[in-house]
Write a protein that holds these residues in place. Structure first.
Motif, PDB file in Angstrom:
ATOM      1  N   PRO A  14       8.955   8.494  19.717  1.00 54.86           N
ATOM      2  CA  PRO A  14      10.126   8.081  20.498  1.00 54.86           C
ATOM      3  C   PRO A  14      11.305   7.805  19.561  1.00 54.86           C
ATOM      4  N   ALA A  15      12.489   7.734  20.114  1.00 50.35           N
ATOM      5  CA  ALA A  15      13.708   7.605  19.311  1.00 50.35           C
ATOM      6  C   ALA A  15      13.740   6.328  18.481  1.00 50.35           C
ATOM      7  N   ASN A  16      13.027   5.276  18.933  1.00 53.57           N
ATOM      8  CA  ASN A  16      13.096   3.998  18.219  1.00 53.57           C
ATOM      9  C   ASN A  16      11.972   3.814  17.193  1.00 53.57           C
ATOM     10  N   VAL A  17      11.216   4.868  16.910  1.00 52.32           N
ATOM     11  CA  VAL A  17      10.181   4.821  15.867  1.00 52.32           C
ATOM     12  C   VAL A  17      10.429   5.972  14.896  1.00 52.32           C
ATOM     13  N   LYS A  18      10.470   5.652  13.609  1.00 56.24           N
ATOM     14  CA  LYS A  18      10.763   6.653  12.589  1.00 56.24           C
ATOM     15  C   LYS A  18       9.586   6.816  11.623  1.00 56.24           C
ATOM     16  N   LEU A  19       9.423   8.040  11.118  1.00 53.27           N
ATOM     17  CA  LEU A  19       8.459   8.308  10.054  1.00 53.27           C
ATOM     18  C   LEU A  19       9.214   8.340   8.727  1.00 53.27           C
ATOM     19  N   VAL A  20       8.749   7.545   7.772  1.00 58.13           N
ATOM     20  CA  VAL A  20       9.353   7.497   6.444  1.00 58.13           C
ATOM     21  C   VAL A  20       8.300   7.907   5.420  1.00 58.13           C
ATOM     22  N   LYS A  21       8.524   9.022   4.752  1.00 57.91           N
ATOM     23  CA  LYS A  21       7.581   9.490   3.735  1.00 57.91           C
ATOM     24  C   LYS A  21       7.638   8.571   2.516  1.00 57.91           C
ATOM     25  N   ALA A  22       6.485   8.268   1.965  1.00 59.14           N
ATOM     26  CA  ALA A  22       6.409   7.386   0.790  1.00 59.14           C
ATOM     27  C   ALA A  22       6.135   8.219  -0.464  1.00 59.14           C
ATOM     28  N   GLU A  23       7.000   9.181  -0.716  1.00 59.48           N
ATOM     29  CA  GLU A  23       6.792  10.084  -1.847  1.00 59.48           C
ATOM     30  C   GLU A  23       7.095   9.413  -3.182  1.00 59.48           C
ATOM     31  N   HIS A  24       7.605   8.199  -3.116  1.00 58.28           N
ATOM     32  CA  HIS A  24       7.887   7.438  -4.332  1.00 58.28           C
ATOM     33  C   HIS A  24       6.666   6.657  -4.807  1.00 58.28           C
ATOM     34  N   ARG A  25       5.523   6.844  -4.142  1.00 58.89           N
ATOM     35  CA  ARG A  25       4.336   6.054  -4.473  1.00 58.89           C
ATOM     36  C   ARG A  25       3.207   6.933  -4.983  1.00 58.89           C
ATOM     37  N   GLY A  26       2.406   6.360  -5.856  1.00 62.82           N
ATOM     38  CA  GLY A  26       1.161   6.979  -6.290  1.00 62.82           C
ATOM     39  C   GLY A  26      -0.009   6.255  -5.653  1.00 62.82           C
ATOM     40  N   LEU A  27      -1.191   6.853  -5.715  1.00 65.83           N
ATOM     41  CA  LEU A  27      -2.374   6.281  -5.073  1.00 65.83           C
ATOM     42  C   LEU A  27      -3.598   6.546  -5.941  1.00 65.83           C
ATOM     43  N   ILE A  28      -4.359   5.502  -6.235  1.00 65.25           N
ATOM     44  CA  ILE A  28      -5.600   5.643  -6.995  1.00 65.25           C
ATOM     45  C   ILE A  28      -6.723   4.931  -6.248  1.00 65.25           C
ATOM     46  N   ALA A  29      -7.953   5.336  -6.520  1.00 68.55           N
ATOM     47  CA  ALA A  29      -9.122   4.723  -5.890  1.00 68.55           C
ATOM     48  C   ALA A  29     -10.092   4.265  -6.973  1.00 68.55           C
ATOM     49  N   LEU A  30     -10.534   3.038  -6.855  1.00 68.04           N
ATOM     50  CA  LEU A  30     -11.531   2.462  -7.769  1.00 68.04           C
ATOM     51  C   LEU A  30     -12.795   2.231  -6.955  1.00 68.04           C
ATOM     52  N   GLN A  31     -13.883   2.912  -7.315  1.00 68.30           N
ATOM     53  CA  GLN A  31     -15.080   2.942  -6.470  1.00 68.30           C
ATOM     54  C   GLN A  31     -16.346   2.654  -7.275  1.00 68.30           C
ATOM     55  N   GLY A  32     -17.268   1.910  -6.657  1.00 61.93           N
ATOM     56  CA  GLY A  32     -18.549   1.654  -7.291  1.00 61.93           C
ATOM     57  C   GLY A  32     -18.883   0.179  -7.307  1.00 61.93           C
ATOM     58  N   VAL A  78      -5.753   9.915  -6.475  1.00 64.56           N
ATOM     59  CA  VAL A  78      -5.619  10.512  -5.139  1.00 64.56           C
ATOM     60  C   VAL A  78      -4.140  10.505  -4.715  1.00 64.56           C
ATOM     61  N   SER A  79      -3.268  10.614  -5.717  1.00 65.25           N
ATOM     62  CA  SER A  79      -1.827  10.600  -5.452  1.00 65.25           C
ATOM     63  C   SER A  79      -1.343  11.842  -4.716  1.00 65.25           C
ATOM     64  N   HIS A  80      -2.209  12.859  -4.624  1.00 66.75           N
ATOM     65  CA  HIS A  80      -1.828  14.058  -3.872  1.00 66.75           C
ATOM     66  C   HIS A  80      -1.871  13.821  -2.360  1.00 66.75           C
ATOM     67  N   MET A  81      -2.550  12.763  -1.938  1.00 66.12           N
ATOM     68  CA  MET A  81      -2.633  12.453  -0.516  1.00 66.12           C
ATOM     69  C   MET A  81      -1.250  12.119   0.033  1.00 66.12           C
TER      70      MET A  81
END
Length: 387
Positions: free
Chosen positions: A153-171, A66-69
């Motif tokens: 607001p000026a004192n809160v920033k959004l930082v993209k985590a494009e350097h990360r992958g994401l996987i899901a283990l289910q069951g 789910v690294s496309h998320m």
């Protein structure tokens, strides 16, 4: 999500070139059938097929890419400041979110419609006070980031985590499989989050997912996520699972898919997501569309999302009209298909509230013919979250 595509545009044709997750080459090597999805080249199924993958996840442990998320962080001077900045955009109570916990919510427009649904996590680490980890849907992430950034607001920033992958283990086998390479995972409860070593690699692990089964989502550096993937697949109880089974699993679990069951015209109350708005936010408001949502909580809505079980074996797909037995059209199917665990078709959609009670007999207009169906409580298949 780090990507291997050097350029998202084919200069010769002008056609968009699908992006690739850090695990793309592994899917191809495993024989996956790849399809374009939310701008990425993603595995829809592996050689064993969707039915086998679905059943494997219900019985053992399925591993999903789910690294496309969209993964990002909101970072402010302290938790309260960052939480209040996010609360101005979503209806969940984030100020009172405990360290090491996560919460499901929706990004709302001024009319109370859903721009996207998302997960918000507060780190358990006191040194990370003021940082919130947010995961949004792949198809919406660029618009989400722009929407959020423009309203912080000026004192809160959004930082993209494009350097990360994401996987899901289910069951049901997910805990045993992950605990072999990350013993701390076994101690976690549903909707909790920790940072730990997974196969010796630093990762953020949450006990959550999108299948109705117990399981985990694991976020790690994009250049390391493949090692975790490979190690998990050494376990005989773990198999790779594609988007096809991910969709049939979430449908049986009665979970909304953005762009289908919820969108910018849908309020959380119409969608039956009342549970995701905590008492303080219901009373205080202070989020986009609060007046509408508070009114709908008090008075009800004209339409509501319901589960539907068609008679027989024929599935009712998205877009199918829902009618009364007398022929009055009262709604539309938003998700539908065959439920392998249910061993029959199931669907969800919106109907006029007067026809939303469980047990109500309705018709689904499939290929011009009325197919009998009954309104059914969701989930269609019982969930197995680790409480």
């Amino acid at each position: 999500m780090a990507v291997e595509a050097a350029d998202a545009t084919n200069e010769a044709s002008g056609a968009a070139v699908p992006l690739k997750t850090p695990l793309h080459a592994r899917h191809v090597a495993l024989g996956a059938r790849m399809v374009p999805f939310a701008g990425y080249d993603m595995p829809v199924q592996y050689p064993t097929g969707i039915l086998t993958e679905h059943n494997w996840t219900r019985e053992k442990a399925g591993l999903f890419d789910v690294s496309h998320m969209g993964q990002c962080f909101l970072i402010g001077p302290d938790h309260e400041t960052t939480a209040k900045a996010l609360e101005a955009l979503i209806p969940a109570d984030i100020v009172n979110l405990a360290p090491g916990r996560q919460r499901y919510s929706q990004l709302l427009n001024e009319e109370g419609g859903i721009l996207d649904d998302l997960m918000v996590t507060r780190s358990i680490d006191p040194d990370e006070d003021g940082a919130l980890y947010v995961v949004v849907n792949a198809a919406c992430k660029d618009a989400d980031y722009a929407h959020i950034e423009a309203r912080l607001p000026a004192n809160v920033k959004l930082v993209k985590a494009e350097h990360r992958g994401l996987i899901a283990l289910q069951g049901p086998g997910a805990e045993a499989a992950l605990a072999k390479i990350a013993p701390e995972a076994a101690e976690m409860g549903f909707m909790s989050s920790r940072t730990m070593k997974v196969a010796g690699i630093k990762a953020n692990v949450s006990r959550s997912g999108y299948t109705g089964e117990d399981g985990y989502e694991i976020s790690a550096a994009a250049n390391k996520i493949g090692e975790i993937w490979d190690t998990l697949l050494l376990d005989a109880d773990v198999k790779p699972i594609g988007l096809g089974a991910r969709d049939s699993l979430r449908l049986e679990a009665g979970l909304c898919l953005y762009g289908h069951d919820i969108d910018a015209t849908t309020s959380p109350i119409e969608a039956g997501l009342n549970w995701s708005i905590q008492k303080r936010r219901r009373e205080e408001g202070g989020f986009p569309g609060a007046a509408r949502i508070q009114r709908e909580l008090a008075e009800g809505t004209s339409r509501i999302r319901v589960g539907l079980k068609p008679e027989g074996r024929a599935p009712a797909r998205e877009g199918t009209e829902i009618a009364t037995p007398e022929g009055e059209v009262i709604g539309t199917v938003t998700s539908g298909g065959f439920g392998p665990t249910l061993n029959g078709p199931c669907a969800m959609g919106y109907v006029a509230r007067a026809h939303a009670a469980p047990g109500t007999q309705l018709h689904l207009i499939v290929r011009g013919k009325p197919l009998p169906a009954v309104v059914t409580p969701m989930p269609f298949v019982p969930s197995h979250y680790k409480r």
